[in-house]
Design an enzyme around this catalytic site. Structure first.
Site, PDB file in Angstrom:
ATOM      1  N   PRO A   2       0.823  -1.215   0.000  1.00 38.12           N
ATOM      2  CA  PRO A   2       0.000   0.000   0.000  1.00 38.12           C
ATOM      3  C   PRO A   2       0.857   1.266   0.000  1.00 38.12           C
ATOM      4  CG  PRO A   2      -0.582  -1.470   1.827  1.00 38.12           C
ATOM      5  CD  PRO A   2       0.715  -1.943   1.249  1.00 38.12           C
ATOM      6  N   GLU A   3       0.699   2.069  -1.044  1.00 35.63           N
ATOM      7  CA  GLU A   3       1.321   3.390  -1.126  1.00 35.63           C
ATOM      8  C   GLU A   3       0.172   4.406  -1.158  1.00 35.63           C
ATOM      9  OE1 GLU A   3       4.348   3.441  -4.214  1.00 35.63           O
ATOM     10  OE2 GLU A   3       4.560   1.280  -4.110  1.00 35.63           O
TER      11      GLU A   3
END
Length: 272
Positions: A2-3
DNA sequence: ACTATGCCCTGGGTGC
DNA sequence: TGCACCCAGGGCATAG
């Protein structure tokens, strides 16, 4: 992993189920207690139960649950974390590490195969995110800011993009994609870019993040959105995990190298 | 002050 | 088939 686009997608999905609802109970399962950083796991449960969530914000890859006692519950998903809205009677998932039960009877699952995710409860969010730089989507993240920060360092451009003190929200996928989009070799020294190249890079960062957010994030292996679904953006990766494939912009071939301990993908022909 | 490296953790992939 | 090993990487601690 997750960015910014994945964390923002999660935030948008789960926020309507949480805001103005009270936390009725919290479970942190055995073996997952290390997620609690600012308190012990049992203290953290006591601190959360009975609190109402007043808003859900995001800074970089951190999710900020604003509580009605003016403190903030700060969650970082790290590599394999996901926050998933579920029904009250849902059975425990294989990698479910914690569960938040709300007074509207929805539950929020904290799923995290590799157990790298972290929770803080803090009065000042800076205590959970020390030295963090501007969010990539904030008005403070300007060309001028990026130019100044890059010129102060002598590290590879890609490493600079991963440094959350310079800009918050970029991880390994979008660092590689932004370097490709801007036509910059990820190994170029950060203090060696012309103003023109920094302008290009700034624009590329925002455009790769926008594209990913519009597609609900990128899933290569573990990322799941607020409903437990994979993101649709992996088809838009031009270099990430595409080593050996032909470049989409020139007749070169994408290669994979190690840079700062991270797998790094680029086209040696058109990224100079 | 800076940059580089190891650590945490688990599953998937590879080689013998 | 089984087993040992390596790799994936975000952020922090530590070393140089």
């Amino acid at each position: 992993m997750p960015e910014l686009p994945e964390v923002e997608t999660t935030r948008r999905h789960i926020a309507p189920y949480l805001i103005n609802n009270e936390i009725k109970d919290v479970l942190i399962y055995k073996g997952a207690e290390r997620l609690a950083i600012s308190h012990t796991a049992s203290e953290m449960i006591r601190e959360l139960v009975g609190r109402r969530i007043t808003n859900l914000e995001r800074h970089g890859k951190y999710l900020l649950f604003l509580l009605d006692d003016n403190r903030t519950w700060v969650v970082h998903l790290r590599m394999t974390g996901a926050l998933i809205i579920s029904k009250p009677i849902s059975p425990k998932q294989k990698y479910e590490r914690a569960r938040i039960i709300l007074d509207n009877d929805n539950v929020l699952l904290f799923d995290d195969m590799r157990k790298f995710g972290t929770w803080h409860i803090v009065k000042n969010i800076i205590d959970a995110m020390p030295k963090i730089g501007p969010d990539a989507y904030s008005s403070e993240f300007t060309v001028q800011w990026l130019l100044e920060k890059l010129s102060q360092r002598k590290i590879p451009v890609k490493s600079a993009l991963l440094d959350q003190k310079i800009v918050a929200g970029i991880g390994n996928i979008y660092a590689d994609e932004a370097c490709f989009d801007a036509g910059i070799n990820p190994n170029r020294s950060s203090n060696d870019l012309s103003l023109h190249k920094v302008k290009l890079l700034h624009g590329s960062i925002l455009s790769v993040l926008d594209l990913a957010l519009g597609n609900g994030g990128t899933t290569f292996s573990n990322y799941r959105d607020g409903y437990g679904r994979a993101g649709n953006n992996s088809i838009n990766a031009k270099v990430f995990r595409r080593e050996g494939f032909e470049c989409s912009r020139c007749d070169g071939t994408i290669v994979k190298i190690k840079l700062g301990g991270r797998g790094t993908h680029y086209c040696p022909s058109c990224q100079k």
